[in-house]
Design a protein around this motif. Structure first.
Motif, PDB file in Angstrom:
ATOM      1  N   ARG A 184      -8.343  -0.301   5.982  1.00 40.80           N
ATOM      2  CA  ARG A 184      -7.837   0.082   7.300  1.00 40.80           C
ATOM      3  C   ARG A 184      -6.647   1.035   7.170  1.00 40.80           C
ATOM      4  O   ARG A 184      -6.466   1.948   7.973  1.00 40.80           O
ATOM      5  CB  ARG A 184      -7.423  -1.161   8.092  1.00 40.80           C
ATOM      6  N   ARG A 185      -5.852   0.852   6.110  1.00 39.30           N
ATOM      7  CA  ARG A 185      -4.690   1.714   5.861  1.00 39.30           C
ATOM      8  C   ARG A 185      -5.064   3.011   5.126  1.00 39.30           C
ATOM      9  O   ARG A 185      -4.193   3.806   4.813  1.00 39.30           O
ATOM     10  CB  ARG A 185      -3.650   0.957   5.030  1.00 39.30           C
ATOM     11  N   GLY A 186      -6.338   3.194   4.833  1.00 40.26           N
ATOM     12  CA  GLY A 186      -6.772   4.425   4.180  1.00 40.26           C
ATOM     13  C   GLY A 186      -6.762   4.386   2.667  1.00 40.26           C
ATOM     14  O   GLY A 186      -6.870   5.431   2.015  1.00 40.26           O
ATOM     15  N   CYS A 187      -6.645   3.197   2.090  1.00 44.00           N
ATOM     16  CA  CYS A 187      -6.624   3.090   0.633  1.00 44.00           C
ATOM     17  C   CYS A 187      -8.023   3.279   0.056  1.00 44.00           C
ATOM     18  O   CYS A 187      -9.010   2.827   0.636  1.00 44.00           O
ATOM     19  CB  CYS A 187      -6.071   1.726   0.201  1.00 44.00           C
ATOM     20  N   ARG A 188      -8.082   3.942  -1.085  1.00 39.87           N
ATOM     21  CA  ARG A 188      -9.330   4.160  -1.805  1.00 39.87           C
ATOM     22  C   ARG A 188      -9.383   3.375  -3.114  1.00 39.87           C
ATOM     23  O   ARG A 188     -10.417   3.319  -3.766  1.00 39.87           O
ATOM     24  CB  ARG A 188      -9.495   5.646  -2.106  1.00 39.87           C
ATOM     25  N   LEU A 189      -8.263   2.795  -3.493  1.00 39.14           N
ATOM     26  CA  LEU A 189      -8.154   2.094  -4.768  1.00 39.14           C
ATOM     27  C   LEU A 189      -7.278   0.867  -4.586  1.00 39.14           C
ATOM     28  O   LEU A 189      -6.281   0.908  -3.877  1.00 39.14           O
ATOM     29  CB  LEU A 189      -7.525   3.019  -5.823  1.00 39.14           C
TER      30      LEU A 189
ATOM     31  N   SER B 151       0.861  -1.175   0.000  1.00 43.25           N
ATOM     32  CA  SER B 151       0.000   0.000   0.000  1.00 43.25           C
ATOM     33  C   SER B 151       0.898   1.225   0.000  1.00 43.25           C
ATOM     34  O   SER B 151       2.009   1.207   0.539  1.00 43.25           O
ATOM     35  CB  SER B 151      -0.931   0.009   1.215  1.00 43.25           C
ATOM     36  N   TRP B 152       0.397   2.296  -0.626  1.00 46.16           N
ATOM     37  CA  TRP B 152       1.157   3.533  -0.688  1.00 46.16           C
ATOM     38  C   TRP B 152       0.263   4.620  -1.261  1.00 46.16           C
ATOM     39  O   TRP B 152      -0.389   4.412  -2.292  1.00 46.16           O
ATOM     40  CB  TRP B 152       2.400   3.360  -1.565  1.00 46.16           C
ATOM     41  N   GLY B 153       0.197   5.722  -0.577  1.00 44.79           N
ATOM     42  CA  GLY B 153      -0.486   6.884  -1.106  1.00 44.79           C
ATOM     43  C   GLY B 153      -1.969   6.687  -1.376  1.00 44.79           C
ATOM     44  O   GLY B 153      -2.486   7.198  -2.370  1.00 44.79           O
ATOM     45  N   GLY B 154      -2.652   5.927  -0.538  1.00 45.57           N
ATOM     46  CA  GLY B 154      -4.082   5.716  -0.714  1.00 45.57           C
ATOM     47  C   GLY B 154      -4.436   4.639  -1.720  1.00 45.57           C
ATOM     48  O   GLY B 154      -5.602   4.484  -2.073  1.00 45.57           O
ATOM     49  N   CYS B 155      -3.428   3.891  -2.161  1.00 43.59           N
ATOM     50  CA  CYS B 155      -3.652   2.809  -3.127  1.00 43.59           C
ATOM     51  C   CYS B 155      -3.029   1.520  -2.600  1.00 43.59           C
ATOM     52  O   CYS B 155      -2.052   1.548  -1.860  1.00 43.59           O
ATOM     53  CB  CYS B 155      -3.014   3.139  -4.474  1.00 43.59           C
ATOM     54  N   CYS B 156      -3.604   0.413  -3.013  1.00 43.85           N
ATOM     55  CA  CYS B 156      -3.064  -0.900  -2.677  1.00 43.85           C
ATOM     56  C   CYS B 156      -2.843  -1.646  -3.983  1.00 43.85           C
ATOM     57  O   CYS B 156      -3.733  -1.699  -4.830  1.00 43.85           O
ATOM     58  CB  CYS B 156      -4.052  -1.657  -1.799  1.00 43.85           C
TER      59      CYS B 156
END
Length: 141
Positions: free
Chosen positions: A95-100, A60-65
């Motif tokens: 949970r990590r805040g990813c949207r995509l 995950s990174w920057g709102g993406c997984c």
């Protein structure tokens, strides 16, 4: 064409080299974007004797997984493990805040499986590998 020996080519890179390369690209990406939340996301299922029989790996990174790998041993397929792995990864990504969530699969692998789980194809590379295609897919979380 003769091989340039200043650039050693290997098909068996050391795990430490891959880890260092990953760290270096993460450092570069963080420096360019200011986004510092890169983390691996892995789920490994092993038998009592330690044998890997299913797993999922990505980050995950920057709102993406991104899911890089999802594999299940033949004798464990068709029992819902793939769905459970995917759902567990999605729960953790949220949970990590990813949207995509994004991934790539080949035409002979599991595009239908991912579509049944809400993924949509966004691009296809025909001929990779020969006679097949690579399909890039995403899902909004």
């Amino acid at each position: 064409m003769e091989r340039d020996h200043r650039f050693p080519v290997t098909d068996e890179p050391a795990a430490a080299d891959l880890s260092e390369l990953d760290d270096r690209i993460n450092d570069y990406n963080t420096g360019r974007t200011g986004i510092r939340d890169a983390r691996y996301l892995s789920i490994m299922l092993r038998s009592d004797d330690g044998e890997l029989y299913a797993g999922l790996h990505g980050h995950s990174w920057g709102g993406c997984c991104e899911i890089k790998l999802l594999w299940i041993a033949d004798e464990h397929r068709g029992k819902g493990l793939g769905s459970q792995l995917l759902r567990s990864a999605e729960v953790e990504a949220i949970r990590r805040g990813c949207r995509l969530i994004l991934l790539a699969t080949h035409s002979f692998q599991a595009p239908g499986f991912y579509e049944r789980h809400g993924f949509s194809p966004i691009a296809t590379v025909e001929g990779y590998p020969a006679e097949h295609a690579e399909i890039f897919m995403t899902k909004r979380l």
